[in-house]
Design a protein around this motif. Structure first.
Motif, mmCIF file in Angstrom:
data_model
loop_
_atom_site.group_PDB
_atom_site.id
_atom_site.type_symbol
_atom_site.label_atom_id
_atom_site.label_comp_id
_atom_site.label_asym_id
_atom_site.label_seq_id
_atom_site.Cartn_x
_atom_site.Cartn_y
_atom_site.Cartn_z
ATOM 1 N N PHE A 8 0.638 -1.205 0.002
ATOM 2 C CA PHE A 8 0.031 -0.078 0.069
ATOM 3 C C PHE A 8 0.917 1.262 -0.018
ATOM 4 O O PHE A 8 1.903 1.200 0.552
ATOM 5 N N ALA A 9 0.240 2.301 -0.478
ATOM 6 C CA ALA A 9 1.042 3.588 -0.477
ATOM 7 C C ALA A 9 0.053 4.655 -1.044
ATOM 8 O O ALA A 9 -0.974 4.383 -1.494
ATOM 9 N N VAL A 10 0.774 5.977 -0.363
ATOM 10 C CA VAL A 10 -0.403 7.150 -0.974
ATOM 11 C C VAL A 10 0.482 7.897 -1.802
ATOM 12 O O VAL A 10 1.649 8.348 -1.561
ATOM 13 N N SER A 11 -0.044 8.102 -2.971
ATOM 14 C CA SER A 11 0.638 9.017 -4.151
ATOM 15 C C SER A 11 0.174 10.416 -3.848
ATOM 16 O O SER A 11 -0.398 10.937 -3.088
ATOM 17 N N ALA A 12 0.950 11.486 -4.725
ATOM 18 C CA ALA A 12 0.500 12.649 -4.532
ATOM 19 C C ALA A 12 -0.830 13.183 -4.629
ATOM 20 O O ALA A 12 -1.332 14.195 -4.006
ATOM 21 N N GLU A 14 -3.289 11.355 -3.163
ATOM 22 C CA GLU A 14 -3.892 10.707 -2.238
ATOM 23 C C GLU A 14 -4.632 9.675 -2.419
ATOM 24 O O GLU A 14 -5.441 9.122 -1.669
ATOM 25 N N THR A 15 -4.403 9.008 -3.613
ATOM 26 C CA THR A 15 -4.595 7.701 -3.932
ATOM 27 C C THR A 15 -3.882 6.734 -3.144
ATOM 28 O O THR A 15 -2.517 7.022 -3.157
ATOM 29 N N LEU A 16 -4.508 5.659 -2.672
ATOM 30 C CA LEU A 16 -3.967 4.672 -1.613
ATOM 31 C C LEU A 16 -3.740 3.427 -2.876
ATOM 32 O O LEU A 16 -4.757 2.840 -3.116
ATOM 33 N N ASN A 17 -2.486 2.967 -3.315
ATOM 34 C CA ASN A 17 -2.542 2.018 -4.287
ATOM 35 C C ASN A 17 -1.982 0.480 -3.532
ATOM 36 O O ASN A 17 -1.231 0.786 -2.597
ATOM 37 N N MET A 18 -2.680 -0.345 -3.812
ATOM 38 C CA MET A 18 -2.502 -1.625 -3.491
ATOM 39 C C MET A 18 -2.159 -2.609 -4.538
ATOM 40 O O MET A 18 -2.951 -2.718 -5.414
ATOM 41 N N TYR A 19 -1.100 -3.495 -4.202
ATOM 42 C CA TYR A 19 -0.359 -4.254 -5.263
ATOM 43 C C TYR A 19 -0.744 -5.652 -4.773
ATOM 44 O O TYR A 19 -0.158 -6.000 -3.666
ATOM 45 N N VAL A 20 -1.508 -6.513 -5.293
ATOM 46 C CA VAL A 20 -1.876 -7.761 -4.875
ATOM 47 C C VAL A 20 -1.257 -8.744 -5.688
ATOM 48 O O VAL A 20 -1.521 -8.963 -6.893
ATOM 49 N N ALA A 44 -13.139 4.599 -1.002
ATOM 50 C CA ALA A 44 -13.131 4.995 -2.476
ATOM 51 C C ALA A 44 -11.851 5.450 -2.984
ATOM 52 O O ALA A 44 -11.685 5.397 -4.250
ATOM 53 N N ARG A 45 -10.726 5.891 -2.409
ATOM 54 C CA ARG A 45 -9.316 6.355 -2.745
ATOM 55 C C ARG A 45 -8.523 5.240 -2.799
ATOM 56 O O ARG A 45 -7.487 5.466 -3.173
ATOM 57 N N LEU A 46 -9.108 3.915 -2.661
ATOM 58 C CA LEU A 46 -8.301 2.810 -2.452
ATOM 59 C C LEU A 46 -8.225 2.376 -4.052
ATOM 60 O O LEU A 46 -9.084 1.843 -4.524
ATOM 61 N N ARG A 47 -6.990 2.148 -4.635
ATOM 62 C CA ARG A 47 -6.886 1.550 -5.917
ATOM 63 C C ARG A 47 -5.976 0.209 -5.952
ATOM 64 O O ARG A 47 -4.777 0.267 -5.234
ATOM 65 N N ILE A 48 -6.857 -1.063 -6.310
ATOM 66 C CA ILE A 48 -6.154 -2.232 -6.045
ATOM 67 C C ILE A 48 -5.697 -2.861 -7.595
ATOM 68 O O ILE A 48 -6.223 -2.675 -8.513
ATOM 69 N N GLU A 49 -4.363 -3.270 -7.548
ATOM 70 C CA GLU A 49 -3.989 -3.781 -9.001
ATOM 71 C C GLU A 49 -3.505 -5.317 -8.556
ATOM 72 O O GLU A 49 -3.048 -5.790 -7.411
ATOM 73 N N TRP A 101 -4.292 -0.087 8.909
ATOM 74 C CA TRP A 101 -3.325 0.593 8.548
ATOM 75 C C TRP A 101 -3.834 1.253 7.406
ATOM 76 O O TRP A 101 -3.230 2.504 7.002
ATOM 77 N N VAL A 102 -4.812 0.742 6.552
ATOM 78 C CA VAL A 102 -5.291 1.440 5.320
ATOM 79 C C VAL A 102 -6.008 2.775 5.676
ATOM 80 O O VAL A 102 -5.806 3.992 4.943
ATOM 81 N N ASP A 103 -6.700 2.700 6.812
ATOM 82 C CA ASP A 103 -7.213 3.797 7.369
ATOM 83 C C ASP A 103 -6.447 4.884 7.748
ATOM 84 O O ASP A 103 -6.622 5.929 7.421
#
Length: 414
Positions: A8-12, A14-20, A44-49, A101-103
């Motif tokens: 997980f990470a927050v980009s500029a 403010e989207t949180l990227n999740m890499y699965v 809503a701001r969580l993006r999963i790949e 942690w996501v929260d």
């Protein structure tokens, strides 16, 4: 077990990227999907790949890069990376920690982008004191593995009633008691159990080592479940049709040699060291002969432990618990023989009942491993699996021995 890695990470923006990194061949990955879907729906701001890592090596470089960024090596477990933190395994506790942690990353503070982290040492993670206990001489242990301790105790207890082991022990004690010496019974009994336990422990350690190394291959996990299925079906069959067809019992052709070795211990004039040595040789031979009969539960248990990706230190603790409970039943028989100076021989009828109970438990474990592996990560679920199998065994025995005969129906060769 096939790997599952999340980052997980927050980009500029403010989207949180999740890499699965997962696989359709991984039961635990499939079991975790509903949790990930709900996490996605709630944020809503969580993006999963999602990336498949077992059926193709296309995403291995990305996986290695992200693992190096967190200072770890990819392994055969569910590995979860969240803004510099690392979780291993999948359990209700781990899922709760991921959710928290996501929260945190979305609403409290920014977390680093896992896909762009440079290689660095792994950060220190403060353990959750509400979910850890300290074991003397070992250190902190996360309570999310309490179900593994519970599963170990239950499987070892059931394994302790192995018909092959109990038959050999009661025959040996019955013969030695005729010598009239409690000291001889004690020496032979303790030596015999110590040697067989040591060989059992070496065998289990070898199985665990192989499975722990290979469980990242999806088919190995299914192989363990298939092994449980075959052993379970054969043991249930032996309740109805004992030793007909495939049967995991001590072959009759080995029994004359076993009796000769046992009687050889009764000779007078043998010194204690010579008696111990002779018992060691006999016990080692018998342990190897009966191994195919006793291998069922150890292989299944080793698969469950390897799937949790525990280290060798914790495995040693679990193995010690397993052997202690397994031997406890035989030690009670030995103690009773020493006190009363008599022992009841283990009969075929009793062995068939134990095979039915053990076989149904193996079938239940096989079904859980294939369909609902998350059940074994919860104490309540684990207990339900064992109690359900035990209830099924009682029902079958009542039907077979009471209900069906009263109706004029007979099944099996009893």
């Amino acid at each position: 077990m096939p790997g599952l890695l999340l980052a997980f990470a927050v980009s500029a923006d403010e989207t949180l990227n999740m890499y699965v990194f997962a696989s359709v061949d991984c039961p635990h990955c499939e079991a975790q999907k509903p949790f990930l879907q709900k996490l996605d729906a709630d944020n809503a701001r969580l993006r999963i790949e999602t990336f498949e890592v077992l059926r193709t090596d296309r995403h291995h470089q990305r996986l290695r890069h992200m693992a190096a960024g967190h200072g770890i090596t990819p392994g055969s477990v569910p590995m979860i990376f969240v803004g510099g933190r690392v979780w291993v395994g999948d359990s209700p506790v781990i899922r709760a920690q991921i959710t928290a942690w996501v929260d945190h990353c979305l609403h409290v503070a920014s977390c680093p982008e896992s896909a762009t982290l440079e290689q660095r040492p792994a950060p220190e993670v403060e353990p959750d004191r509400t979910s850890t206990i300290d074991i003397p001489l070992y250190g902190p242990v996360d309570l999310h593995v309490q179900s593994l301790l519970f599963s170990t105790a239950l499987i070892a207890f059931v394994d302790g009633f192995n018909p092959c082991s109990l038959w050999v022990l009661t025959i040996l004690l019955a013969l030695v008691i005729h010598s009239g010496s409690r000291l001889r019974v004690l020496i032979i009994g303790v030596t015999f159990l110590s040697v067989t336990a040591a060989i059992y422990g070496v065998f289990i350690s070898g199985v665990f080592g192989i499975l722990g190394y290979m469980l990242y291959l999806g088919w190995i996990y299914w192989l363990v479940a298939g092994f449980a299925l075959v052993f379970g079906l054969v043991n249930v069959k032996d309740y109805f049709w004992y030793k007909r067809g495939l049967s995991f019992t001590i072959d009759d052709r080995h029994k004359p040699g076993m009796f000769r070795q046992m009687r050889g211990l009764l000779g007078e004039g043998r010194s204690i060291p010579a008696l111990v040595l002779a018992t060691i040789v006999m016990a080692a031979g018998i342990a190897l002969i009966e191994l195919p009969c006793t291998a069922g539960f150890p292989v299944i248990w080793s698969g469950l432990v390897a799937a949790h990706d525990v280290d060798w230190g914790y495995f040693a603790l679990l193995l010690g618990l397993y052997l202690l409970i397994y031997l406890g039943i035989e030690l009670v028989i030995l103690a009773a023989a020493l006190i009363t100076f008599r022992v009841e021989r283990f009969e075929q009828r009793q062995g068939r009942v134990l095979k039915l109970v053990g076989g149904l438990i193996m079938l239940a474990l096989a079904a859980v491993l294939l369909i609902r592996p998350e059940l074994m990560q919860d104490v309540g679920g684990t207990l339900a699996v064992f109690l359900g199998a035990l209830a099924a065994a009682v029902l079958l025995i009542v039907l077979h021995r009471r209900v069906l005969p009263a109706m004029g129906v007979r099944i099996g060769d009893e």
